[in-house]
Design a protein around this motif. Structure first.
Motif, PDB file in Angstrom:
ATOM      1  N   PRO A  13       0.800  -1.223   0.000  1.00 55.72           N
ATOM      2  CA  PRO A  13       0.000   0.000   0.000  1.00 55.72           C
ATOM      3  C   PRO A  13       0.838   1.281   0.000  1.00 55.72           C
ATOM      4  CG  PRO A  13      -0.902  -1.565   1.560  1.00 55.72           C
ATOM      5  CD  PRO A  13       0.418  -2.123   1.087  1.00 55.72           C
ATOM      6  N   LEU A  14       2.000   1.264   0.643  1.00 56.70           N
ATOM      7  CA  LEU A  14       2.855   2.449   0.671  1.00 56.70           C
ATOM      8  C   LEU A  14       3.292   2.819  -0.742  1.00 56.70           C
ATOM      9  CD1 LEU A  14       4.411   4.652   2.140  1.00 56.70           C
ATOM     10  CD2 LEU A  14       6.273   3.010   2.456  1.00 56.70           C
ATOM     11  N   GLU A  15       3.668   1.825  -1.524  1.00 53.65           N
ATOM     12  CA  GLU A  15       4.074   2.089  -2.907  1.00 53.65           C
ATOM     13  C   GLU A  15       2.917   2.685  -3.697  1.00 53.65           C
ATOM     14  OE1 GLU A  15       5.553  -1.591  -4.452  1.00 53.65           O
ATOM     15  OE2 GLU A  15       7.401  -1.479  -3.301  1.00 53.65           O
ATOM     16  N   TYR A  16       1.714   2.202  -3.472  1.00 57.59           N
ATOM     17  CA  TYR A  16       0.536   2.743  -4.140  1.00 57.59           C
ATOM     18  C   TYR A  16       0.346   4.215  -3.761  1.00 57.59           C
ATOM     19  CZ  TYR A  16      -4.353   3.773  -5.154  1.00 57.59           C
ATOM     20  OH  TYR A  16      -5.506   4.378  -5.590  1.00 57.59           O
ATOM     21  N   LEU A  18       2.544   6.380  -2.616  1.00 54.98           N
ATOM     22  CA  LEU A  18       3.604   7.219  -3.171  1.00 54.98           C
ATOM     23  C   LEU A  18       3.428   7.421  -4.672  1.00 54.98           C
ATOM     24  CD1 LEU A  18       6.665   5.930  -1.135  1.00 54.98           C
ATOM     25  CD2 LEU A  18       5.410   8.078  -0.850  1.00 54.98           C
ATOM     26  N   GLU A  19       2.884   6.427  -5.347  1.00 57.00           N
ATOM     27  CA  GLU A  19       2.598   6.551  -6.777  1.00 57.00           C
ATOM     28  C   GLU A  19       1.498   7.601  -7.002  1.00 57.00           C
ATOM     29  OE1 GLU A  19       2.875   5.768 -10.853  1.00 57.00           O
ATOM     30  OE2 GLU A  19       4.151   4.975  -9.279  1.00 57.00           O
ATOM     31  N   ILE A  20       0.513   7.627  -6.125  1.00 55.85           N
ATOM     32  CA  ILE A  20      -0.620   8.546  -6.262  1.00 55.85           C
ATOM     33  C   ILE A  20      -0.241   9.986  -5.950  1.00 55.85           C
ATOM     34  CG2 ILE A  20      -2.917   9.145  -5.361  1.00 55.85           C
ATOM     35  CD1 ILE A  20      -2.923   6.662  -7.125  1.00 55.85           C
ATOM     36  N   GLY A  22       3.032  11.064  -4.726  1.00 51.50           N
ATOM     37  CA  GLY A  22       4.462  11.323  -4.652  1.00 51.50           C
ATOM     38  C   GLY A  22       4.954  12.175  -5.807  1.00 51.50           C
ATOM     39  N   GLY A  23       6.217  12.465  -5.800  1.00 52.73           N
ATOM     40  CA  GLY A  23       6.807  13.268  -6.859  1.00 52.73           C
ATOM     41  C   GLY A  23       6.776  14.750  -6.525  1.00 52.73           C
ATOM     42  N   LYS A  24       7.335  15.530  -7.400  1.00 51.28           N
ATOM     43  CA  LYS A  24       7.492  16.957  -7.150  1.00 51.28           C
ATOM     44  C   LYS A  24       6.182  17.731  -7.224  1.00 51.28           C
ATOM     45  CE  LYS A  24      10.100  20.960  -8.744  1.00 51.28           C
ATOM     46  NZ  LYS A  24      11.143  21.438  -9.640  1.00 51.28           N
ATOM     47  N   TRP A  25       5.311  17.398  -8.160  1.00 53.32           N
ATOM     48  CA  TRP A  25       4.173  18.259  -8.450  1.00 53.32           C
ATOM     49  C   TRP A  25       2.832  17.794  -7.896  1.00 53.32           C
ATOM     50  CZ3 TRP A  25       5.757  22.793  -9.603  1.00 53.32           C
ATOM     51  CH2 TRP A  25       6.961  22.964 -10.290  1.00 53.32           C
ATOM     52  N   LYS A  26       2.627  16.501  -7.768  1.00 57.10           N
ATOM     53  CA  LYS A  26       1.306  16.013  -7.353  1.00 57.10           C
ATOM     54  C   LYS A  26       0.901  16.532  -5.981  1.00 57.10           C
ATOM     55  CE  LYS A  26       1.052  11.867 -10.188  1.00 57.10           C
ATOM     56  NZ  LYS A  26       0.921  10.403 -10.188  1.00 57.10           N
ATOM     57  N   SER A  27       1.793  16.427  -5.016  1.00 58.83           N
ATOM     58  CA  SER A  27       1.446  16.895  -3.668  1.00 58.83           C
ATOM     59  C   SER A  27       1.224  18.401  -3.649  1.00 58.83           C
ATOM     60  CB  SER A  27       2.527  16.493  -2.660  1.00 58.83           C
ATOM     61  OG  SER A  27       3.771  17.056  -3.021  1.00 58.83           O
ATOM     62  N   ARG A  28       1.980  19.135  -4.458  1.00 59.35           N
ATOM     63  CA  ARG A  28       1.794  20.587  -4.528  1.00 59.35           C
ATOM     64  C   ARG A  28       0.425  20.939  -5.096  1.00 59.35           C
ATOM     65  NH1 ARG A  28       7.577  23.063  -6.618  1.00 59.35           N
ATOM     66  NH2 ARG A  28       8.883  21.994  -5.097  1.00 59.35           N
ATOM     67  N   ILE A  29       0.034  20.249  -6.158  1.00 58.11           N
ATOM     68  CA  ILE A  29      -1.280  20.503  -6.754  1.00 58.11           C
ATOM     69  C   ILE A  29      -2.385  20.179  -5.755  1.00 58.11           C
ATOM     70  CG2 ILE A  29      -2.906  19.705  -8.527  1.00 58.11           C
ATOM     71  CD1 ILE A  29      -0.448  19.415 -10.401  1.00 58.11           C
ATOM     72  N   ILE A  95      -2.863  13.334   5.452  1.00 59.94           N
ATOM     73  CA  ILE A  95      -1.639  12.540   5.328  1.00 59.94           C
ATOM     74  C   ILE A  95      -0.487  13.439   4.903  1.00 59.94           C
ATOM     75  CG2 ILE A  95      -0.519  10.663   4.047  1.00 59.94           C
ATOM     76  CD1 ILE A  95      -3.421   9.457   3.779  1.00 59.94           C
ATOM     77  N   LEU A  96      -0.735  14.291   3.909  1.00 60.94           N
ATOM     78  CA  LEU A  96       0.306  15.213   3.451  1.00 60.94           C
ATOM     79  C   LEU A  96       0.676  16.199   4.552  1.00 60.94           C
ATOM     80  CD1 LEU A  96      -0.880  15.898  -0.209  1.00 60.94           C
ATOM     81  CD2 LEU A  96       0.925  14.354   0.564  1.00 60.94           C
ATOM     82  N   GLN A  97      -0.298  16.636   5.349  1.00 64.64           N
ATOM     83  CA  GLN A  97       0.001  17.536   6.460  1.00 64.64           C
ATOM     84  C   GLN A  97       0.880  16.847   7.506  1.00 64.64           C
ATOM     85  OE1 GLN A  97      -4.037  18.644   7.482  1.00 64.64           O
ATOM     86  NE2 GLN A  97      -3.850  20.599   6.416  1.00 64.64           N
ATOM     87  N   THR A  98       0.621  15.568   7.756  1.00 68.55           N
ATOM     88  CA  THR A  98       1.448  14.812   8.702  1.00 68.55           C
ATOM     89  C   THR A  98       2.870  14.676   8.181  1.00 68.55           C
ATOM     90  OG1 THR A  98      -0.490  13.597   9.478  1.00 68.55           O
ATOM     91  CG2 THR A  98       1.662  12.623   9.941  1.00 68.55           C
ATOM     92  N   ILE A  99       3.009  14.396   6.897  1.00 74.23           N
ATOM     93  CA  ILE A  99       4.345  14.321   6.289  1.00 74.23           C
ATOM     94  C   ILE A  99       5.037  15.671   6.410  1.00 74.23           C
ATOM     95  CG2 ILE A  99       5.602  14.036   4.113  1.00 74.23           C
ATOM     96  CD1 ILE A  99       3.437  11.937   3.340  1.00 74.23           C
ATOM     97  N   CYS A 100       4.273  16.741   6.197  1.00 76.42           N
ATOM     98  CA  CYS A 100       4.817  18.092   6.306  1.00 76.42           C
ATOM     99  C   CYS A 100       5.297  18.383   7.734  1.00 76.42           C
ATOM    100  CB  CYS A 100       3.763  19.100   5.858  1.00 76.42           C
ATOM    101  SG  CYS A 100       4.388  20.755   5.625  1.00 76.42           S
ATOM    102  N   GLN A 101       4.526  17.948   8.735  1.00 74.59           N
ATOM    103  CA  GLN A 101       4.924  18.141  10.131  1.00 74.59           C
ATOM    104  C   GLN A 101       6.232  17.408  10.416  1.00 74.59           C
ATOM    105  OE1 GLN A 101       1.497  16.716  12.228  1.00 74.59           O
ATOM    106  NE2 GLN A 101       0.394  18.649  12.033  1.00 74.59           N
ATOM    107  N   TRP A 102       6.327  16.171   9.955  1.00 72.51           N
ATOM    108  CA  TRP A 102       7.551  15.389  10.154  1.00 72.51           C
ATOM    109  C   TRP A 102       8.725  16.058   9.457  1.00 72.51           C
ATOM    110  CZ3 TRP A 102      10.862  13.022   6.751  1.00 72.51           C
ATOM    111  CH2 TRP A 102      11.827  12.185   7.314  1.00 72.51           C
TER     112      TRP A 102
END
Length: 125
Positions: A13-16, A18-20, A22-29, A95-102
């Motif tokens: 599931p983690l790979e899934y 990160l595929e969804i 992950g990367g430079k632009w997806k999380s920013r969008i 989830i992205l906010q938690t990653i941002c906090q870390w």
């Protein structure tokens, strides 16, 4: 759209995830759409800053295909198209906010190049 030469081999599931998103632009969008809710293409492009039209277009198509972003087109002249997060897309924001906090605890911030949305982020709490 870019076609991968090798078949996807997602084994956990983690790979899934990160595929969804992950990367430079997806999380920013995703973060921009989470903050602004609904944006037209030109507004999204302006919010993103230094992304090219080609990259934004391809990335949006991938996010739409993964049911993260919805594209609404209106039968008007001139044509109007708006982008927003789906329920699935909105569910990834915490989830992205938690990653941002870390990341905020370990990454030296470059305040000169920080995105507007990141300046409002609560990762310091």
């Amino acid at each position: 759209m870019y076609q991968k030469k090798l078949k996807e081999d997602i084994r956990c599931p983690l790979e899934y995830g990160l595929e969804i998103f992950g990367g430079k632009w997806k999380s920013r969008i995703i973060c921009v759409l989470a903050a602004k809710e609904v944006l037209r293409y030109s507004e999204l492009r302006r919010e993103m800053g230094n992304i090219t039209d080609a990259v934004l277009s391809v990335t949006l198509k991938e996010l739409i295909a993964d049911d993260i972003v919805i594209r609404r087109s209106y039968d008007e002249i001139p044509p109007r198209v708006e982008y927003s997060l789906t329920d699935k897309g909105s569910s990834v924001v915490p989830i992205l906010q938690t990653i941002c906090q870390w990341s905020g605890a370990y990454h030296k911030e470059d305040s000169e190049n920080t995105m507007i949305q990141c300046q409002k982020c609560d990762y310091r709490s």
